[in-house]
Enzyme design. Structure first.
Site, mmCIF file in Angstrom:
data_model
loop_
_atom_site.group_PDB
_atom_site.id
_atom_site.type_symbol
_atom_site.label_atom_id
_atom_site.label_comp_id
_atom_site.label_asym_id
_atom_site.label_seq_id
_atom_site.Cartn_x
_atom_site.Cartn_y
_atom_site.Cartn_z
ATOM 1 C CG HIS A 16 -1.976 -1.053 1.173
ATOM 2 N ND1 HIS A 16 -3.322 -0.782 1.054
ATOM 3 C CD2 HIS A 16 -1.893 -2.407 1.215
ATOM 4 C CE1 HIS A 16 -4.015 -1.898 1.024
ATOM 5 N NE2 HIS A 16 -3.157 -2.909 1.134
ATOM 6 C CG ASP A 119 -4.981 1.916 2.292
ATOM 7 O OD1 ASP A 119 -5.766 0.971 2.506
ATOM 8 O OD2 ASP A 119 -3.993 1.813 1.551
#
Length: 341
Positions: A16, A119
């Site tokens: 990520h 995120d």
């Protein structure tokens, strides 16, 4: 109207943090002040790249927030999913991420950016952004296909109709016939009971619906058929189910540079080679050797290389001026600037 300032807040995991950094650099290269939000022990993943970007005349920075490891029952120093040594620690890690809302809001209040790209695993970031009247964009590190497939599985639950783990079922509302088995699904999808993880995914989807839009780490030409889908999102409010049907919740596919793809391919090749050298078991050595040979030698390997070359050229065009990703990103930045005004 001043310079646009965007926060980028990735999940603390390599898969990520790296693509979020890539996207933050793309924003910075277009004149946007880009700030990475992370925890102290994850700064080193970003530091050198941020410094290089600044040396090129763009503006990037890093701000840190303390990771509440001890408060969530994690050992001190555990600030990344990649550091988790037991599945039993996963719920604790996600508990720690929810505690990050207050410190994030303090930074938002202090700096007052114009937007935050947070995120997908931080559903509470939509609420935090709303408190300060700024848009929140959800970052998906996977593809648009995976995003749509996951949503369709959640909505229709076709895996509940099969009688065994080995029986295949069709994922609905996709442009191609995609069949899966229960064992190919994540554990929270397979479970007959609503798990904490499943409830978190519901919150994630509801958060997307309320957010300003979604950034997907992909590019249109890679997923042309899926990109044209109408995306159904269902949430429940006051016991009433509603559906919004339309083009995907301002979904921007920003893509990545071809050079990055080549570098990652080289890294994989070296890792695979080292894995074969390091494995002590003769059987495992042979199995891994065959797997590596399959992707490096023979007819299948040649087809994969040719396909990769085709995508390399398509990727280059997508990120060049006038390409789909280049245009998408420019349009998004223009839209955010208008929001700022």
């Amino acid at each position: 109207m001043g310079q646009l300032h965007v926060f980028f807040f990735p999940m603390m995991a390599h898969g990520h943090m790296i693509p979020t950094l890539d996207i933050a650099k793309l924003f910075a290269a277009r004149g946007v002040k880009s700030t990475i939000i992370t925890t102290p022990l994850n700064v080193h993943y970003f530091q050198k790249s941020v410094e290089r970007t600044n040396q090129l005349g763009f503006e990037m920075g890093i701000k840190t927030i303390k990771f509440p490891a001890a408060a969530a029952g994690l050992p001190e120093g555990c600030e990344s999913v990649d550091q988790i040594t037991s599945d039993d620690m996963i719920p604790n890690f996600f508990k720690a991420t929810t505690i990050l809302q207050d410190p994030l809001e303090r930074i938002l209040d202090e700096v007052q950016p114009d937007c935050i790209v947070a995120d997908m695993f931080f559903p509470w970031a939509t609420e935090a952004a709303a408190k300060f009247g700024i848009p929140r964009l959800v970052f998906h590190g996977t593809s648009f296909f995976a995003l749509c497939a996951s949503e369709n599985l959640r909505l229709y639950k076709p895996h509940r109709e099969v009688t065994s783990d080995d029986e295949s079922f069709l994922v609905p509302d996709l442009p191609h016939q995609i069949k899966l088995t229960k064992m190919q699904l994540p554990e929270h999808e397979r479970s007959e009971f609503e798990t904490d993880f499943a409830r978190m995914f519901v919150r994630m989807k509801e958060s997307e619906l309320l957010s300003y839009g979604v950034i997907v780490n992909s590019f249109y030409e890679l997923e042309t058929d899926v990109g044209a889908l109408k995306w159904k999102i269902r949430t429940t409010s006051g016991g009433v189910t509603r559906e919004q049907i339309g083009k995907a919740v301002r979904c921007v596919m920003v893509g990545k540079e071809a050079e990055e793809m080549r570098n990652r391919a080289k890294e994989f090749k070296e890792m695979a080679k080292k894995a074969v050298e390091d494995v002590s078991s003769g059987v495992m050595r042979e199995q891994i050797g065959k797997a590596v040979q399959h992707v490096m030698v023979g007819k299948d390997a040649e087809e994969m290389r040719n396909r990769a070359k085709e995508f390399k050229e398509v990727t280059k065009k997508a990120v060049e001026e006038g390409g789909s990703s280049h245009t998408n990103l420019n349009n998004l930045i223009h839209e955010l600037s208008s929001y700022q005004a």
